[in-house]
Write an enzyme that holds these catalytic residues in place. Structure first.
Site, PDB file in Angstrom:
ATOM      1  N   CYS A 145     -18.504  97.965 -50.055  1.00  0.00           N
ATOM      2  CA  CYS A 145     -17.776  99.036 -50.740  1.00  0.00           C
ATOM      3  C   CYS A 145     -18.491 100.376 -50.675  1.00  0.00           C
ATOM      4  O   CYS A 145     -18.005 101.369 -51.222  1.00  0.00           O
ATOM      5  CB  CYS A 145     -17.506  98.631 -52.178  1.00  0.00           C
ATOM      6  SG  CYS A 145     -16.549  97.096 -52.287  1.00  0.00           S
ATOM      7  N   HIS A 170     -18.528 105.387 -59.045  1.00  0.00           N
ATOM      8  CA  HIS A 170     -18.003 104.216 -58.338  1.00  0.00           C
ATOM      9  C   HIS A 170     -17.007 103.526 -59.269  1.00  0.00           C
ATOM     10  O   HIS A 170     -15.911 103.202 -58.859  1.00  0.00           O
ATOM     11  CB  HIS A 170     -19.154 103.286 -57.956  1.00  0.00           C
ATOM     12  CG  HIS A 170     -18.752 102.172 -57.060  1.00  0.00           C
ATOM     13  ND1 HIS A 170     -18.166 102.370 -55.834  1.00  0.00           N
ATOM     14  CD2 HIS A 170     -18.834 100.814 -57.207  1.00  0.00           C
ATOM     15  CE1 HIS A 170     -17.905 101.207 -55.263  1.00  0.00           C
ATOM     16  NE2 HIS A 170     -18.298 100.239 -56.073  1.00  0.00           N
ATOM     17  N   GLU A 183     -23.986 101.038 -63.337  1.00  0.00           N
ATOM     18  CA  GLU A 183     -23.873 102.445 -62.945  1.00  0.00           C
ATOM     19  C   GLU A 183     -24.223 103.360 -64.113  1.00  0.00           C
ATOM     20  O   GLU A 183     -24.929 104.359 -63.948  1.00  0.00           O
ATOM     21  CB  GLU A 183     -22.463 102.750 -62.436  1.00  0.00           C
ATOM     22  CG  GLU A 183     -22.321 104.195 -61.941  1.00  0.00           C
ATOM     23  CD  GLU A 183     -21.030 104.437 -61.190  1.00  0.00           C
ATOM     24  OE1 GLU A 183     -20.077 103.653 -61.346  1.00  0.00           O
ATOM     25  OE2 GLU A 183     -20.982 105.436 -60.431  1.00  0.00           O
ATOM     26  N   LYS A 213     -10.732 105.052 -59.473  1.00  0.00           N
ATOM     27  CA  LYS A 213     -10.195 103.693 -59.331  1.00  0.00           C
ATOM     28  C   LYS A 213      -9.293 103.298 -60.495  1.00  0.00           C
ATOM     29  O   LYS A 213      -8.549 102.332 -60.392  1.00  0.00           O
ATOM     30  CB  LYS A 213     -11.342 102.695 -59.186  1.00  0.00           C
ATOM     31  CG  LYS A 213     -12.143 102.860 -57.890  1.00  0.00           C
ATOM     32  CD  LYS A 213     -13.249 101.840 -57.771  1.00  0.00           C
ATOM     33  CE  LYS A 213     -14.038 102.015 -56.468  1.00  0.00           C
ATOM     34  NZ  LYS A 213     -14.901 103.211 -56.457  1.00  0.00           N
ATOM     35  N   HIS A 235      -9.303  99.837 -56.258  1.00  0.00           N
ATOM     36  CA  HIS A 235     -10.519  99.821 -55.456  1.00  0.00           C
ATOM     37  C   HIS A 235     -10.142  99.617 -53.987  1.00  0.00           C
ATOM     38  O   HIS A 235      -9.708  98.539 -53.589  1.00  0.00           O
ATOM     39  CB  HIS A 235     -11.440  98.696 -55.919  1.00  0.00           C
ATOM     40  CG  HIS A 235     -12.829  98.758 -55.352  1.00  0.00           C
ATOM     41  ND1 HIS A 235     -13.176  99.591 -54.298  1.00  0.00           N
ATOM     42  CD2 HIS A 235     -13.967  98.095 -55.690  1.00  0.00           C
ATOM     43  CE1 HIS A 235     -14.447  99.429 -54.014  1.00  0.00           C
ATOM     44  NE2 HIS A 235     -14.959  98.528 -54.849  1.00  0.00           N
ATOM     45  N   PHE A 279     -21.022  95.174 -52.641  1.00  0.00           N
ATOM     46  CA  PHE A 279     -21.554  93.816 -52.691  1.00  0.00           C
ATOM     47  C   PHE A 279     -22.616  93.661 -51.603  1.00  0.00           C
ATOM     48  O   PHE A 279     -22.503  94.219 -50.520  1.00  0.00           O
ATOM     49  CB  PHE A 279     -20.440  92.810 -52.424  1.00  0.00           C
ATOM     50  CG  PHE A 279     -19.623  92.456 -53.640  1.00  0.00           C
ATOM     51  CD1 PHE A 279     -20.056  92.737 -54.916  1.00  0.00           C
ATOM     52  CD2 PHE A 279     -18.405  91.816 -53.492  1.00  0.00           C
ATOM     53  CE1 PHE A 279     -19.310  92.400 -56.030  1.00  0.00           C
ATOM     54  CE2 PHE A 279     -17.633  91.474 -54.598  1.00  0.00           C
ATOM     55  CZ  PHE A 279     -18.092  91.765 -55.864  1.00  0.00           C
TER      56      PHE A 279
END
Length: 423
Positions: free
Chosen positions: A173, A313, A324, A345, A350, A409
């Site tokens: 991502c 994010h 985060e 998002k 996402h 990830f």
């Protein structure tokens, strides 16, 4: 013009986008700043027995029998053509620079694999050998091309005419930001005066829904779809998968100015840090994410106090949002409590491999229009994240330096600092 480290300054002179909010940057930005959600119930395939049945799909580009690679290629080309036309660079089919494309892994989807299975001889023996024999009998050019790693990038490059071999990359991502990083570094090294960086991912299909579901990454809440993605809220329970594509034309600032190009923004800082803790979880001390943010701000030659807005994010998973927030607080200190931090998002979902590129463009639009997009569905604040998340409604506020975060990830973290012109 050189930056504080003596490197060529890199400008963004064109951008293009496809998202669940619409085709083109203008439509997507209008939807985002209006607080509109592009997330809805999936209709392109049966969802019975699935735990999650919603997504930010771009159904307006969907054609029957499309594979993920087909629709991803189509979306990427549309975004690239918009970016190149906006930049006014090159001629159609002849872009004067390399391409760096963040793309999902190329793989045959289950319907095609089923065809191979059905075509295999019903005899005993090694399953792999029977599959190869079935593929040889099928002798299908379509299946061959769709199994190639560079299938999507080759198709894009053929359409827009980039220089050299098209680069396909995936850093989960963080991929969209990594594609921008490679373009920026090529210009900083003096390899080229122009590059196009693309992020595209249209992976709303049964297999991806099941894969992310098994990782417990997707929200299990389906109703109402527009209210499911809830970044930084106390009741967040996972992300909503989505589709999209974005393209940015990057240029040496001096070259762009010399040809009279419009300078939308400067890519002033960019860096990445790997996290080796776990396949899906971040290191508990946040050191990799903290390191990525700090390195990016340092690469920009700025102090954290110079950042006016953070495009987070912000996936809406309990783990990611917590990490985060903790990492931003470690870098910015008390100042982060009054610095706007919002997550796109909450509206577009996402977009996985495309996310970093899409959100970089939204960060640029924030500076150009003086509007900070909201984090919608923020009705139950998480007391552990006491940030200004620009709740539910966009805000008119000027920003001249934006931090855009992307975390993937596998521990792949990449961040950007974008600033308004002049550098």
């Amino acid at each position: 013009m050189k930056d504080h480290r003596g490197r060529p300054v890199v400008a963004v002179t064109g951008y293009g986008m496809v998202s669940s909010l619409g085709q083109g940057v203008a439509d997507s930005w209008a939807g985002l700043t209006a607080g509109r959600s592009g997330i809805k119930k999936i209709t392109r395939f049966p969802t019975e027995h699935m735990r999650t049945v919603i997504a930010g799909a771009i159904d307006y580009l969907w054609q029957d029998d499309d594979t993920a690679m087909d629709i991803t290629t189509r979306a990427a080309i549309l975004a690239a053509e918009e970016a190149i036309a906006g930049a006014g660079i090159g001629t159609p089919g002849d872009f004067p620079g390399p391409m760096y494309a963040a793309l999902p892994p190329a793989e045959l989807e289950w319907p095609y694999r089923r065809q191979l299975f059905d075509g295999a001889q019903p005899i005993d023996g090694d399953a792999y050998d029977r599959m190869i024999a079935a593929a040889r009998r099928k002798n299908d050019d379509y299946g061959f091309k769709h199994a190639l790693l560079g299938f999507i990038a080759e198709g894009i490059a053929e359409k827009i005419g980039t220089r050299g071999a098209p680069i396909s990359l995936t850093t989960a991502c963080a991929s969209g930001a990594t594609a921008i990083q490679l373009g920026v570094e090529a210009i900083r090294r003096g390899d080229t005066d122009a590059a196009i960086s693309i992020g595209a991912d249209c992976s709303v299909n049964p297999e991806m829904m099941i894969r992310f579901g098994l990782l417990s990454a997707l929200s299990g809440t389906n109703e109402p779809p527009q209210e499911v993605s809830r970044p930084f809220a106390k009741d967040r329970d996972g992300f909503v998968i989505a589709e999209g594509a974005a393209a940015l034309v990057l240029e040496n600032y001096d070259t762009a100015v010399a040809r009279g190009a419009t300078i939308h923004a400067i890519v002033r800082g960019i860096a990445e840090k790997a996290d080796d803790f776990h396949r899906t979880r971040s290191k508990p001390d946040g050191s990799a994410i903290i390191g990525a943010i700090r390195a990016t701000v340092e690469d920009a030659g700025l102090s954290p106090d110079a950042i006016d807005y953070v495009n987070a994010h912000g996936t809406s998973t309990p783990e990611n949002d917590k990490m985060e927030a903790m990492s931003l607080e470690a870098v910015f200190g008390e100042r982060i409590r009054t610095t706007p931090v919002s997550s796109n998002k909450s509206m577009i979902g996402h977009t996985l491999t495309a996310a970093g590129a899409i959100e970089a463009i939204f960060s640029i639009k924030t500076m150009e229009d003086g509007i900070i997009p909201p984090t919608i569905n923020y009705n139950h604040p998480d007391p552990a994240i006491p940030f200004d998340v620009v709740p539910n409604v966009a805000r008119k506020q000027q920003a001249s330096a934006v931090l855009s975060n992307s975390f993937g990830f596998g521990g792949q973290n990449a961040c950007l600092v974008l600033t308004a012109e002049p550098a």
